[in-house]
Design an enzyme around this catalytic site. Sequence first.
Site, PDB file in Angstrom:
ATOM      1  N   ASP A  17       0.829  -1.205   0.000  1.00 30.75           N
ATOM      2  CA  ASP A  17       0.000   0.000   0.000  1.00 30.75           C
ATOM      3  C   ASP A  17       0.870   1.265   0.000  1.00 30.75           C
ATOM      4  OD1 ASP A  17      -2.329   1.432  -0.029  1.00 30.75           O
ATOM      5  OD2 ASP A  17      -2.762   1.157   2.104  1.00 30.75           O
ATOM      6  N   ASN A  65     -10.338  -2.825  -6.651  1.00 33.60           N
ATOM      7  CA  ASN A  65      -9.560  -1.842  -7.415  1.00 33.60           C
ATOM      8  C   ASN A  65     -10.139  -1.517  -8.790  1.00 33.60           C
ATOM      9  OD1 ASN A  65      -6.327  -2.959  -6.129  1.00 33.60           O
ATOM     10  ND2 ASN A  65      -7.559  -1.206  -5.498  1.00 33.60           N
TER      11      ASN A  65
HETATM   12  C1  FPP Z   1      -1.476   0.335  -3.517  1.00 33.97           C
HETATM   13  O1  FPP Z   1      -1.127   1.679  -3.585  1.00 33.97           O
HETATM   14  C2  FPP Z   1      -0.947  -0.423  -4.623  1.00 33.97           C
HETATM   15  C3  FPP Z   1      -1.700  -0.989  -5.619  1.00 33.97           C
HETATM   16  C4  FPP Z   1      -3.157  -0.879  -5.693  1.00 33.97           C
HETATM   17  C5  FPP Z   1      -1.094  -1.761  -6.699  1.00 33.97           C
HETATM   18  C6  FPP Z   1       0.195  -2.442  -6.433  1.00 33.97           C
HETATM   19  C7  FPP Z   1       0.958  -2.436  -7.692  1.00 33.97           C
HETATM   20  C8  FPP Z   1       2.309  -2.371  -7.806  1.00 33.97           C
HETATM   21  C9  FPP Z   1       3.214  -2.455  -6.662  1.00 33.97           C
HETATM   22  C10 FPP Z   1       2.976  -2.185  -9.121  1.00 33.97           C
HETATM   23  C11 FPP Z   1       2.846  -3.246 -10.130  1.00 33.97           C
HETATM   24  C12 FPP Z   1       2.765  -4.610  -9.629  1.00 33.97           C
HETATM   25  C13 FPP Z   1       3.616  -5.611  -9.945  1.00 33.97           C
HETATM   26  C14 FPP Z   1       3.385  -6.957  -9.394  1.00 33.97           C
HETATM   27  C15 FPP Z   1       4.772  -5.409 -10.817  1.00 33.97           C
HETATM   28  P1  FPP Z   1      -2.279   2.747  -3.685  1.00 33.97           P
HETATM   29  O2  FPP Z   1      -2.398   3.163  -5.096  1.00 33.97           O
HETATM   30  O3  FPP Z   1      -3.533   2.231  -3.069  1.00 33.97           O
HETATM   31  O4  FPP Z   1      -1.665   3.888  -2.802  1.00 33.97           O
HETATM   32  P2  FPP Z   1      -2.449   4.984  -1.946  1.00 33.97           P
HETATM   33  O5  FPP Z   1      -3.246   4.240  -0.913  1.00 33.97           O
HETATM   34  O6  FPP Z   1      -1.344   5.791  -1.374  1.00 33.97           O
HETATM   35  O7  FPP Z   1      -3.295   5.753  -2.920  1.00 33.97           O
END
Ligand code: FPP
Length: 238
Positions: A17, A65
């Site tokens: 996250d 998501n």
């Molecule tokens: C949460 O951060 C993250 C995600 C929803 C996606 C995770 C994806 C990656 C790490 C990149 C690509 C994946 C791979 C396996 C290469 P958020 O967007 O919810 O952050 P926030 O809560 O700060 O908005």
Amino acid sequence: MALDPDRIPQHVAIIMDGNGRWAKSRGLMRIKGHEEGANSVRAIVRACRDNGVKFLTLYAFSVENWVRPKAEIRGLMVLLRKYLTENEYELHENEVRFRAIGRLHDLPKNIQNEIQRVEKATLNYQKGTLTLALSYGGRAELTDAVRAIAQEVKSGSLDPAVIDEAVIARHLYAPDIPDPDLMIRTSGEMRISNFLLWQLSYTELYITEKFWPEFREAAFVEALEVYQQRQRRFGDIP
Ligand code: FPP
């Protein structure tokens, strides 16, 4: 503090996250946070190899998501595809099996194909397992398991009287993977967010304030150190 090699968690699961907040705190577009997050994925896969963690499960995209802006979803799918194509050699080099869990049929066809291809190409590796949870939800997984069990009952191949925890566990997406010993969540939120609801029953939780893009090997080792200080009781008395 040195890690005790005899008490390394077999399976670590991570809620990655804080990509968006990391980007925002630097005045960058959210997708830049996801890009840097993909670099953390690479770093943590290596850290698992170097520290003897055999199973790593990453929450990469939840069933929830899908409500995000289309451009962000597209960006995440592009990153995922890029990750698979650019890092496949490392899975082979380290004999790491790649798997995906979730409602994979919801994903774009080209991603589904790429997942199937890499899963097949790494099927026989046994040194480690990297599992990505994609279009994954814990309730969705349990719902899918219940539906599969109901089908077997309906067809007469399963007697409802024999349904126990083992039968349910057998119908989950990856029944052969042991339950996580440690679940890490980055960026401070104290929630499970519909991740591995069944499997996390006795898992130790570790929550760090660090955003996922800044979570690298040193932070991972710190989480392992904290895990090693925990006393796991599984309902027993100390
Ligand atoms: C949460 O951060 C993250 C995600 C929803 C996606 C995770 C994806 C990656 C790490 C990149 C690509 C994946 C791979 C396996 C290469 P958020 O967007 O919810 O952050 P926030 O809560 O700060 O908005």
